[in-house]
Design a protein around this motif. Structure first.
Motif, PDB file in Angstrom:
ATOM      1  N   MET A 184     -18.453  24.895  -0.306  1.00  0.00           N
ATOM      2  CA  MET A 184     -19.056  26.209  -0.566  1.00  0.00           C
ATOM      3  C   MET A 184     -18.040  27.322  -0.788  1.00  0.00           C
ATOM      4  SD  MET A 184     -22.048  25.914   2.374  1.00  0.00           S
ATOM      5  CE  MET A 184     -20.896  25.579   3.713  1.00  0.00           C
ATOM      6  N   LEU A 185     -16.838  26.978  -1.248  1.00  0.00           N
ATOM      7  CA  LEU A 185     -15.796  27.972  -1.504  1.00  0.00           C
ATOM      8  C   LEU A 185     -15.587  28.160  -3.000  1.00  0.00           C
ATOM      9  CD1 LEU A 185     -15.017  27.172   1.529  1.00  0.00           C
ATOM     10  CD2 LEU A 185     -12.717  27.857   0.868  1.00  0.00           C
ATOM     11  N   PRO A 186     -14.896  29.221  -3.404  1.00  0.00           N
ATOM     12  CA  PRO A 186     -14.432  29.302  -4.791  1.00  0.00           C
ATOM     13  C   PRO A 186     -13.422  28.196  -5.055  1.00  0.00           C
ATOM     14  CG  PRO A 186     -14.173  31.415  -3.653  1.00  0.00           C
ATOM     15  CD  PRO A 186     -14.480  30.387  -2.604  1.00  0.00           C
ATOM     16  N   PRO A 187     -13.188  27.832  -6.317  1.00  0.00           N
ATOM     17  CA  PRO A 187     -12.135  26.863  -6.615  1.00  0.00           C
ATOM     18  C   PRO A 187     -10.783  27.379  -6.133  1.00  0.00           C
ATOM     19  CG  PRO A 187     -13.494  27.306  -8.545  1.00  0.00           C
ATOM     20  CD  PRO A 187     -13.858  28.328  -7.534  1.00  0.00           C
ATOM     21  N   GLY A 188      -9.905  26.445  -5.791  1.00  0.00           N
ATOM     22  CA  GLY A 188      -8.559  26.871  -5.446  1.00  0.00           C
ATOM     23  C   GLY A 188      -7.882  26.083  -4.341  1.00  0.00           C
ATOM     24  N   LEU A 189      -8.621  25.202  -3.659  1.00  0.00           N
ATOM     25  CA  LEU A 189      -8.010  24.331  -2.660  1.00  0.00           C
ATOM     26  C   LEU A 189      -8.274  22.887  -3.024  1.00  0.00           C
ATOM     27  CD1 LEU A 189      -8.906  26.038   0.772  1.00  0.00           C
ATOM     28  CD2 LEU A 189      -6.739  26.160  -0.493  1.00  0.00           C
ATOM     29  N   GLY A 190      -7.214  22.097  -3.093  1.00  0.00           N
ATOM     30  CA  GLY A 190      -7.330  20.659  -3.325  1.00  0.00           C
ATOM     31  C   GLY A 190      -6.797  19.912  -2.122  1.00  0.00           C
ATOM     32  N   PHE A 191      -7.409  18.766  -1.804  1.00  0.00           N
ATOM     33  CA  PHE A 191      -7.063  18.009  -0.609  1.00  0.00           C
ATOM     34  C   PHE A 191      -6.638  16.585  -0.975  1.00  0.00           C
ATOM     35  CE2 PHE A 191     -11.061  20.417   0.636  1.00  0.00           C
ATOM     36  CZ  PHE A 191     -10.384  21.537   1.085  1.00  0.00           C
ATOM     37  N   THR A 192      -5.644  16.077  -0.264  1.00  0.00           N
ATOM     38  CA  THR A 192      -5.393  14.636  -0.245  1.00  0.00           C
ATOM     39  C   THR A 192      -5.271  14.216   1.215  1.00  0.00           C
ATOM     40  OG1 THR A 192      -2.995  14.989  -0.554  1.00  0.00           O
ATOM     41  CG2 THR A 192      -4.298  14.436  -2.511  1.00  0.00           C
ATOM     42  N   ALA A 193      -6.254  13.433   1.666  1.00  0.00           N
ATOM     43  CA  ALA A 193      -6.158  12.810   2.987  1.00  0.00           C
ATOM     44  C   ALA A 193      -5.385  11.513   2.823  1.00  0.00           C
ATOM     45  CB  ALA A 193      -7.550  12.560   3.554  1.00  0.00           C
ATOM     46  N   VAL A 194      -4.376  11.294   3.656  1.00  0.00           N
ATOM     47  CA  VAL A 194      -3.345  10.276   3.393  1.00  0.00           C
ATOM     48  C   VAL A 194      -3.289   9.270   4.532  1.00  0.00           C
ATOM     49  CG1 VAL A 194      -0.902   9.930   2.879  1.00  0.00           C
ATOM     50  CG2 VAL A 194      -2.024  12.064   2.175  1.00  0.00           C
ATOM     51  N   SER A 195      -3.557   8.003   4.223  1.00  0.00           N
ATOM     52  CA  SER A 195      -3.438   6.958   5.231  1.00  0.00           C
ATOM     53  C   SER A 195      -1.968   6.667   5.511  1.00  0.00           C
ATOM     54  CB  SER A 195      -4.126   5.678   4.763  1.00  0.00           C
ATOM     55  OG  SER A 195      -3.327   5.006   3.795  1.00  0.00           O
ATOM     56  N   GLU A 196      -1.726   5.959   6.607  1.00  0.00           N
ATOM     57  CA  GLU A 196      -0.355   5.559   6.919  1.00  0.00           C
ATOM     58  C   GLU A 196       0.203   4.649   5.823  1.00  0.00           C
ATOM     59  OE1 GLU A 196       2.200   3.293  10.474  1.00  0.00           O
ATOM     60  OE2 GLU A 196       0.027   3.619  10.668  1.00  0.00           O
ATOM     61  N   LYS A 197      -0.626   3.763   5.299  1.00  0.00           N
ATOM     62  CA  LYS A 197      -0.198   2.854   4.222  1.00  0.00           C
ATOM     63  C   LYS A 197       0.191   3.644   2.972  1.00  0.00           C
ATOM     64  CE  LYS A 197      -2.091  -0.973   1.433  1.00  0.00           C
ATOM     65  NZ  LYS A 197      -3.302  -1.816   1.240  1.00  0.00           N
ATOM     66  N   ALA A 198      -0.605   4.657   2.625  1.00  0.00           N
ATOM     67  CA  ALA A 198      -0.292   5.470   1.445  1.00  0.00           C
ATOM     68  C   ALA A 198       0.975   6.278   1.662  1.00  0.00           C
ATOM     69  CB  ALA A 198      -1.463   6.389   1.124  1.00  0.00           C
ATOM     70  N   PHE A 199       1.167   6.787   2.873  1.00  0.00           N
ATOM     71  CA  PHE A 199       2.386   7.548   3.134  1.00  0.00           C
ATOM     72  C   PHE A 199       3.614   6.659   3.027  1.00  0.00           C
ATOM     73  CE2 PHE A 199       5.615   9.483   5.880  1.00  0.00           C
ATOM     74  CZ  PHE A 199       5.746  10.708   5.233  1.00  0.00           C
ATOM     75  N   ARG A 200       3.519   5.434   3.528  1.00  0.00           N
ATOM     76  CA  ARG A 200       4.644   4.500   3.375  1.00  0.00           C
ATOM     77  C   ARG A 200       4.932   4.250   1.900  1.00  0.00           C
ATOM     78  NH1 ARG A 200       2.030   1.372   7.382  1.00  0.00           N
ATOM     79  NH2 ARG A 200       1.520  -0.182   5.784  1.00  0.00           N
ATOM     80  N   ALA A 201       3.884   4.092   1.099  1.00  0.00           N
ATOM     81  CA  ALA A 201       4.080   3.861  -0.336  1.00  0.00           C
ATOM     82  C   ALA A 201       4.763   5.047  -0.997  1.00  0.00           C
ATOM     83  CB  ALA A 201       2.731   3.579  -1.002  1.00  0.00           C
ATOM     84  N   SER A 202       4.492   6.252  -0.495  1.00  0.00           N
ATOM     85  CA  SER A 202       5.079   7.447  -1.107  1.00  0.00           C
ATOM     86  C   SER A 202       6.597   7.501  -0.938  1.00  0.00           C
ATOM     87  CB  SER A 202       4.448   8.709  -0.521  1.00  0.00           C
ATOM     88  OG  SER A 202       4.905   8.958   0.804  1.00  0.00           O
ATOM     89  N   GLN A 203       7.120   6.788   0.031  1.00  0.00           N
ATOM     90  CA  GLN A 203       8.558   6.832   0.273  1.00  0.00           C
ATOM     91  C   GLN A 203       9.351   6.122  -0.827  1.00  0.00           C
ATOM     92  OE1 GLN A 203       9.418   8.861   3.095  1.00  0.00           O
ATOM     93  NE2 GLN A 203       7.235   9.092   2.658  1.00  0.00           N
ATOM     94  N   SER A 204       8.712   5.169  -1.505  1.00  0.00           N
ATOM     95  CA  SER A 204       9.413   4.427  -2.559  1.00  0.00           C
ATOM     96  C   SER A 204       8.840   4.681  -3.956  1.00  0.00           C
ATOM     97  CB  SER A 204       9.377   2.922  -2.251  1.00  0.00           C
ATOM     98  OG  SER A 204       8.035   2.473  -2.128  1.00  0.00           O
TER      99      SER A 204
END
Length: 371
Positions: A184-204
């Motif tokens: 119910m807000l104006p546009p302007g905030l985007g979210f990424t909820a990040v699992s531990e597996k996804a965070f590990r993948a982000s390192q490489s």
């Protein structure tokens, strides 16, 4: 956007490095984790949903990686095009824009991929262009049955805060949201909820990233921080929105959306029109796309609704342009608001001599009176 949210944003900005704003951010993080049903952090960007898409892709992928995507409508198509623009290979499971992602097809393809070429599965939970909600829990179970290591990326931009979403239980690795729908807000905030597996993948992961980089946003993998000036006043609105949702109770929020969505569907059936969504299990509680009979232009209905009743119906996107009109039923919505929209739509159908049976609004009233 309810008045409470608008009034919450109508105040002077705070020092975004100070303790008062830090307390507001912490409350928003708690509320979002509750909404996503996750224990994991949610990274919040000054961005629309497309920015959150880019964050999900650039943090988890390398050039030449392969992603398995399900074709569900216009938004899955735009997500595919974004991925391909980064040099990602997209295997696109063909769809008819009337059904959601096929869990069996995803399982079968992953089972074939014994070499682990596919790095991620990407699905739009609620396809805003078609009014189809994919069965994300079933897709998650399909990935598990295939015993495949692929990440599971889910766009829940138009399902968040409108229908149940269980990130941890459904084994989702990245959940991609935005503030401008059920929150119910104006546009302007985007979210990424990040699992531990996804965070590990982000390192490489080796795609270029800077603004979106989780390594900077989550230095310890658990505690979100800001690498740029946050959208301070939108956080004021986000906290108020989350407070409203918790006051109503999430189960009642989801039940309200289901009830109002079914009222719209009753009206559509009474008019003798068809939903774009063909499987009752996949009817969206956020938005309904209504198909016009062949030879009749949905844009005429939209124009009449706007000019005669000052009610804006959404149009068809991409190959559905002129073929459907869409009624959104999410966020700060109640019975009088949805019945007013249905009455205006029925007026527009009559004014444009569109083939329909009168009485759809009455059918919706009858359903709501009984439920």
């Amino acid at each position: 956007m309810p008045d409470r949210v608008l009034r919450a944003m109508d105040r002077a900005a705070l020092d975004h490095r100070g303790p008062e704003f830090a307390a507001i951010v912490a409350a928003c993080q708690d509320g979002l984790r509750h909404l996503y049903k996750t224990t994991r952090p949610v990274v919040i960007y000054p961005a629309a949903g497309h920015g959150a898409w880019e964050a999900a892709l650039t943090n988890t992928s390398s050039p030449g990686d392969t992603i398995l995507m399900a074709e569900t409508g216009a938004f899955s198509g735009w997500w595919r095009e974004m991925a391909e623009s980064f040099g990602i290979t997209v295997e696109y499971l063909a769809g008819d824009w009337r059904h959601g992602a096929d869990p069996e097809a995803i399982e079968a393809r992953l089972a074939e991929d014994r070499a682990g070429v596919i790095k991620a599965v990407a699905v739009v939970h609620n396809e805003t262009s078609t009014g189809v909600t994919s069965r994300i829990a079933d897709v998650g179970r399909a990935i598990d049955r295939a015993s495949h290591p692929a990440l599971f990326l889910v766009d829940n931009i138009s399902s968040l805060a409108s229908m149940d979403f269980r990130m941890d239980e459904w084994r989702i690795d990245v959940a991609i949201g935005g503030a401008q729908k059920g929150l119910m807000l104006p546009p302007g905030l985007g979210f990424t909820a990040v699992s531990e597996k996804a965070f590990r993948a982000s390192q490489s992961a080796r795609l270029p990233r800077n603004y979106w980089d989780w390594r900077a946003q989550l230095p310890d993998g658990l505690t979100p921080t800001f690498t740029c000036t946050p959208a301070v006043n939108l956080f004021f609105g986000l906290k108020e929105s989350l407070d409203m949702l918790l006051e109503e109770g999430l189960d009642e929020v989801f039940a309200r959306h289901a009830r109002l969505a079914e009222a719209v569907r009753r009206a559509v059936r009474a008019w003798g029109l068809d939903l774009q969504s063909a499987d009752p299990r996949e009817h969206s509680n956020s938005v309904s796309a209504i198909r016009m009979p062949d030879g009749h232009d949905a844009e005429m209905v939209r124009e009449a609704c706007h000019s005669r009743a000052n009610v804006v119906l959404a149009g068809g996107l991409r190959k559905l342009a002129g073929r459907v009109f869409r009624i959104g039923h999410l966020g700060d919505l109640n019975e009088p608001m949805i019945l007013g929209t249905l009455a205006a739509t029925e007026l527009a159908l009559a004014a444009t001599s569109a083939p329909h049976t009168p009485g759809g609004t009455t059918a919706a009233i009858r359903y709501l009176a009984e439920n």
